[in-house]
Structure formats: structure tokens, C-alpha cells
Design a protein around this motif. Sequence first.
Motif, PDB file in Angstrom:
ATOM      1  N   ILE A 145     -55.067  -3.779  -0.428  1.00 38.04           N
ATOM      2  CA  ILE A 145     -53.655  -4.140  -0.244  1.00 38.04           C
ATOM      3  C   ILE A 145     -53.160  -5.082  -1.334  1.00 38.04           C
ATOM      4  O   ILE A 145     -52.191  -5.814  -1.133  1.00 38.04           O
TER       5      ILE A 145
ATOM      6  N   GLN B 297     -51.544  -4.417  -4.052  1.00 42.11           N
ATOM      7  CA  GLN B 297     -50.179  -4.081  -4.441  1.00 42.11           C
ATOM      8  C   GLN B 297     -49.200  -4.403  -3.330  1.00 42.11           C
ATOM      9  O   GLN B 297     -48.120  -4.959  -3.581  1.00 42.11           O
ATOM     10  N   GLU B 298     -49.556  -4.032  -2.085  1.00 42.91           N
ATOM     11  CA  GLU B 298     -48.660  -4.307  -0.959  1.00 42.91           C
ATOM     12  C   GLU B 298     -48.449  -5.811  -0.789  1.00 42.91           C
ATOM     13  O   GLU B 298     -47.347  -6.268  -0.465  1.00 42.91           O
TER      14      GLU B 298
ATOM     15  N   SER C 167     -44.990  -8.023  -0.654  1.00 43.54           N
ATOM     16  CA  SER C 167     -44.655  -8.650   0.635  1.00 43.54           C
ATOM     17  C   SER C 167     -44.337 -10.125   0.450  1.00 43.54           C
ATOM     18  O   SER C 167     -44.971 -10.825  -0.347  1.00 43.54           O
TER      19      SER C 167
ATOM     20  N   VAL D  17     -48.902  -7.443   6.207  1.00 45.84           N
ATOM     21  CA  VAL D  17     -48.914  -6.343   5.249  1.00 45.84           C
ATOM     22  C   VAL D  17     -49.140  -5.037   6.012  1.00 45.84           C
ATOM     23  O   VAL D  17     -49.960  -4.976   6.933  1.00 45.84           O
TER      24      VAL D  17
ATOM     25  N   THR E  25     -50.058  -0.843   5.448  1.00 42.69           N
ATOM     26  CA  THR E  25     -50.596   0.114   4.493  1.00 42.69           C
ATOM     27  C   THR E  25     -51.051   1.355   5.244  1.00 42.69           C
ATOM     28  O   THR E  25     -51.001   1.404   6.474  1.00 42.69           O
TER      29      THR E  25
END
Length: 838
Positions: A819, A821-822, A826, A831, A833
Motif C-alpha cells: 500500500i 502508493q495508496e 491518503s 487505506v 486496496t
Amino acid sequence: MAKTISIRHIVLLFAVMSLKISTHAEMANLQEADFDPAFIMGDKKNIDVSRFKYSNPILPGEYNLDVYINGNWFGKRKIVFQVKSDQKNATTCFDLATLLSYGVKKEILTQSSIHVSHNENICMGIDQWVKDAYYEADTSNLKLEVSIPQYAIQNNAQGYVDPALWDRGINAGFISYNTSIYQSKNSASIHQNHLNAFMSLTLGANIAGWQLRHNAQVQWTDTHAYAKKSLIYTANNTYIQKAFPKYRGVLTMGESFTNGEVFDTLTYRGIDFSSDDRMLPSSLQGYAPQIRGNAKTNAKVEVRQQGQLIYQTNVSPGPFQIDDLYPTGFGGSIEVTIIEADGHIQTFTVPYASVVQMLRPNMDRYSVTLGKLHDSNLGNTPTFIQAKYQRGLNNYLTGYTGIQATHDYTSVILGSALSTPIGAVSLDWTYANSILNHQHLKGQSYRLSYSKLIVPTSTNLTLAAYRYSTENFYSLRDTALFNTLAHQDINTAAVGKQRSQFQLTLNQGLPQKFGNLYLVGSWSDYWNHSQHSKQYQFGYSNNYNDITYGISAIHRLLSTVGGTTKSDTEYLLSINFPLSMKKMGSNINMNASKDSQSFGISGVVNDRLNYGASVSQQNQMKAYNINGSYKTDVTTLATSYSYSANYQQSMLSARGNVVLHQGGLQLGPEQGQTMTIVYAPNAVGAKVNNLSGLRINKAGYAVLPYLTPYRINDVTLDPQEMSDSVELQETTQRIAPYAGAITQVSFSTKTGYAIYIHAKRADQNTLPFAAEVLNQHGDVIGLVGQGSLAYIRSHLLKDQVTVKWGDDISQQCQIKYDIHQEKTLSQTSMVMTEAVCQ
């Protein structure tokens, strides 16, 4: 045929993780149930619901649970749950010592099993110990609720807390401080320019249950005109003490003071052992009458005072006794109603009046002191011994006695307090033999007190006390002071010689919300001079909606030794009412008398800032005043400023607490005595609801400065302002500290990102609802919710977790997530995904 129960009833339980389990004997009587997974959306074929055939299960393991016995908290205990071969779910067992600590009668337990006499460590199901007893474990609230029939429980008073639960605390030291700096300027004289600083200190250390205390004051003065500076350190007292619950007493060694229940208060340097009523349940403190009656059936007993229900209980047929009423003031008859099972009602009245010396039947107070008088005004500090004892003899009579003795003084007191239908009366007689400058003098003193609540007229004569002493009566301190002055060739005429003293406090409630009247008065005179003093205060108070108002008059009369008389009368009118403002509350107050008037506003902003401002006028001179205080996480700061045509004064102050313990140095915004250190790692910003403005600091600590000793205290955290990367495992802890203890309560937390993974299996089927998510260490870190959405909390941005819904290898799969990138996108620690469970 097994019945089918809708799975919808357990969906909500899974959502909040509300898992409960009953005692195994109770489960043995449960009918086996099959849950139909057709009522749930998703991949119903792969849901393992077999573990729900017998109630809601708890997994084997050790749990730290709050134990409640018949609804009363008995402490936090580590409870082990195990699965035995003949059981369907994990259960726990109980041993003899544990059940005794819960208040179960020993004779009930020893009759429960022949094995107990051979092995007291045997652990059995609770229903094997006590018939019809059972428990429920609630892991969502970390509670173990135990139900034990009343016949098997010790009959303890209301509010009773088992001394085994009292917490002596941890080894720690602290400094409580309150410091102020004043600067004053008088425009009339350049010599009246002062800078003063004052600090009061309490230093303490708690080690192995002993408590060391040192109280002191520091004063610094700077008079600019004379270039005069001074620094004075005054040690008030130093002592060490420890409580001994077996004797309901406290041992004190060092410098302290006696209480004034029988003799006048004395400061001493020595040793004292005294009873501490705070160790008693609230329902046994003070005086309340003992109620005896007889029930013909299983009946309900209701106890009322002035029409208000103050006590209710159920009794068995036959004689009963109620001796744990909470104290309810100084008077007012008690009305008792017995409601029989057949509807028949008995009523009777118990007269009730009390004075401060009264105790309940069979209750007592004691004190023994040996030491030297410790008084800065005395050059003569004789060694003395003092002992006193009070005991409630029956429902109406309390007796008390005491003795004081030194090489030049002896006194004995005998007294009793009596409750009668016309009021409560206490009368005591004190005999004293003093040696004053080598002259023997004998005297006597008589004290009479009276208290009565007249219900029909709502008249409360709270205290009427009269004391008369003969001409040669001296107290212990008066004798020591007389001999000190005589040794220094100073006139002793001002010592002692009080002939009589009278005090009165009267409250009169008016009907139909017309308010309240009160009268307070005192009068005293002396044997050796004509000086006497009188003071009376009369007042009226009431409220109309949110407005509170009152008027009072104070009359003072002082006759001096020279024969002149000074008197004055002051009238005061006061009004107070709230003023609503956006995001802040304020109060307006106005006061007016003959020579002075004031108008002010005060209020609170959020839970940290207090403010006030006022304009006053006295003798035609106006003054303007502002003040404010702000509570930080480490100290409370305050300031004030006053201005008039003749003077200016400014003040800065700070108060707080510094606590040193194994976890480091913690600072708090309030002075403390009985304290607890709240520890919640990583829960920065969580509010401690017990004290306004108190929050968990960056180290994970907060100092809660005062708890009620020997009582159950709930310490609660509010996570609203806490980081969303931290999760509290519980929000409430309970503790019952010793007086003066420094305890610690710890809250478990989970840190990491709140990760929601929408995952499907490799064959595109959804994950089973309520499947567990485990990390690589095998720890459960989350669950699968509806719609194949898995929730976990982890501090790892990249990891592999296992989803498990059964013991077979085909009933589990692995999710790899990343995660990074997420998380970059955020703005919070939550988060979302997607992933495949393979």
C-alpha cells in the motif's frame, strides 16, 4: 431434530466481536443448533459455522478480564480458558482461594466437594462449587460476569470494596507545587514598591507501601526602595506513614497533627496510630440508625426519609436487620415499609437525629499519640501522650473518652451522644490538672451540642454548641504556652481563661419555592478580662429560573480589654446568572454593600481556559480587575492584574505536579495526593475524562492527580482526538487505591495503519464472512466482513497475511499487499486496496 437459527442473529455479534461463553454446565443443557448459512450473502458454502453449535465460543488462551460478582466489580484478573475432551468450547475453572476472595462463604465451599479437604488447589467448574452458580465471559468488553446465589455470598455493606482489591501502588516520588509572583506599586509612596514570590511545596516518596511526606513554604521578598531582599524557607512538617487495613488504622511517624473529634487539635513530633473511617464503606461512615423488623413472607423493604426512597432490599421470612444505610444528614425520621408477598404492608418509623460524635452501633474510632508538642510559638515543648476512644453502644447512644498527660498537665474527658425523638444531644465533661509556673490549678469544662431537623417546618438546627469552663481550666496547649511566656518573663494574662462560648447554625426552608433563610452566630467571653465578642449573620437566598440571588447582614461586636466597644453591620446583595455565548459559557455576578459594589463576568472556554473581569468600587475609589488561567498538559498557568488610582498589582502563578517513576519523569497540571499514572502507549491526545483538560502526552502518560481512596474509581479515555493510526483495546480501567498511593493503570493499544482489503480468492469466489486474518507470527490481526472486505491493523506497508476459515489447508489462503502508493495518496491512516487471496 435440530432446530435452525437464522445466521442474521450472529452477524452483528461478529461485526462488534461480541463473543460470550457460559459455564460448561449451562452449555451441557443447551440444545445443539445448526446455523443455516443461506441467510448470509456471499460464499456461504465455505463458512465454518460448527463452532456456533453451542452458544458463542471463546478461543483458548489467557485473558485479562474485569471480574464482576453479581454486578459488583472485584478487580482485573488473568483468566485462563481451556478446551477439555468432554467439552465443545473453551471454559475456565475456579479454585477455593479465588472464590473466597469473591466473597463466597467458606462453609459453602468446603461442603461442595470431598476433594477440597485433600487438595485446596483443586480447580473445578463454578457450578460444582456452588449450586446454580454460572458465569459469562464477554471478550468484547473484557468482562467476566459471575452470578452466585445470594445464600452463598457474605453479607457485606453497600459500597463494600474488598481490602484485597486495594492497591498500594508503585514505588514513585513526586513534587506538588503552587508558586506565585506578585508585584505591587503604590502611587502614594515610592517606598511601597514590592516584589514578592511565594511557593508551597509537598515532596513525597512511596516505597514498599510506606509514604514519606514533607510540606514546606518558600517566601522571597524584594523591597526596591530599601534594597532589602529576603529568602525564607519554612518546613511545616515531615512524616512517614503506612495504612494497616487489618486494624482499619494508619501509623504515622514524624511531624503531624491530631484530629479534633474529642480533644482540640495538636501539632506533634512523634508517633500516632489512628483509625481511618475512609476504609469503611460509605454506607458505614458517619451515623445512621440500625433498623430491625420482622417479615412474615419473602418481602420487599423500602426505607424513606422525608418521602425520598433511600434504601431498598429483599428479605426472607423472619427477623431482619439493616445496618448499612448511607448517612443522610443530621436528622429526619426514617420511615420503613415492609411489603409482603401477599400484598400486606407493614409500616413503622425510626426516630433519627445525629451530632458529629455519634457512631453506628458497634462501630468505633480510636487514636493513640506519643510525642512532643511541635509548635513554633512554644519554647516549652513537653512530651505528651494522648489516647481517645469512641464507640456506638446501640441505636441511640454513643460513648467516648480520652486522656492527655505530660509532666505538668493531665486531663480526662468523658462524654456521650444520645439520639432522641426531640433531637440529638452530646454532653461531655473534661477535668484538667495544670502546673502553671510551679502552681497547681484544677479546672473543669462542659460542652453541650444539639442538632435537630424539624421536618414539618423544614427547620434544620445543624449545630447548637455551648461550652463552659471554670476559671482554672487550661488546655494542654494553653498550659505549655503559659509556662513558655512565664519562663521568658512575658505577661501571661492573654493565655486561656475563656469562660464560655456559644455557636449556632440554623437553616429554615420556606414553602412553595420561596427560598431559604439562615442564621449563623457566635459569642464568647473570658474570666480574666471584660473582653467579649459577638457575631451574627442573617441571610436569605433563592433562585428564579437561572438567576440566583441573596441578601445577607453581618453584625460584629467586639468589646476590648480597655472597656471600649467596636461594632459594625454590613449588608450585602448578590446576584448571579449565566450568559450564553457561542462555544463558551459565562456567568454574570453583582455584589453591593454600603461601602462597596462590584460587577463581574467569568467563564470557561473549552476545557482549558478560565477567565474573569470585574469593576469594583470601595469608598468612592474604583478598581479594575482581570484574571485568567490556562491548563496545559504539564502545568496550570494563571495571571491577574488590578488597577486603581492609588495602586497597581500584577500576579503570575503556576501549579502542578512532577512524578518520578520507573517509566520516567511525568508532569501534570494539578497538585496531587492520591494519584494514578495513566499509561496508554502511542495514544497521544487521548482525553482522560476524569479531569478536564488532561490528555495523554507524547510518552504515553498522563498524571491523574486525585482519586477517591478505598473506593472503586473508573479511569476512562476518550480517543476522539487521538491519531487514527492508534486503536485503544479498552477505554475504561478500574482501581481502588490506598490513601496517598501512586498507582498505575495501563491501557492496551494497537498501532499501525487501518487497512481495508477488498479481496477475492483465485477462483473469484468471495472470502467467507467472519474468517480470521493472521500475520506471519500467527497472531489474529483482523476479520473478514461482508462483501469479502478484510479489515486489518498493521504498521507494515507491505506484508503477507493469511485468511483462515477452517483447519484444513483448503480453508485458508494468503494475501500479499503493498500500500505504499495508496498511503501516499491518503490523508489519513486508513487505506483501502484490492488483492487476490491465493
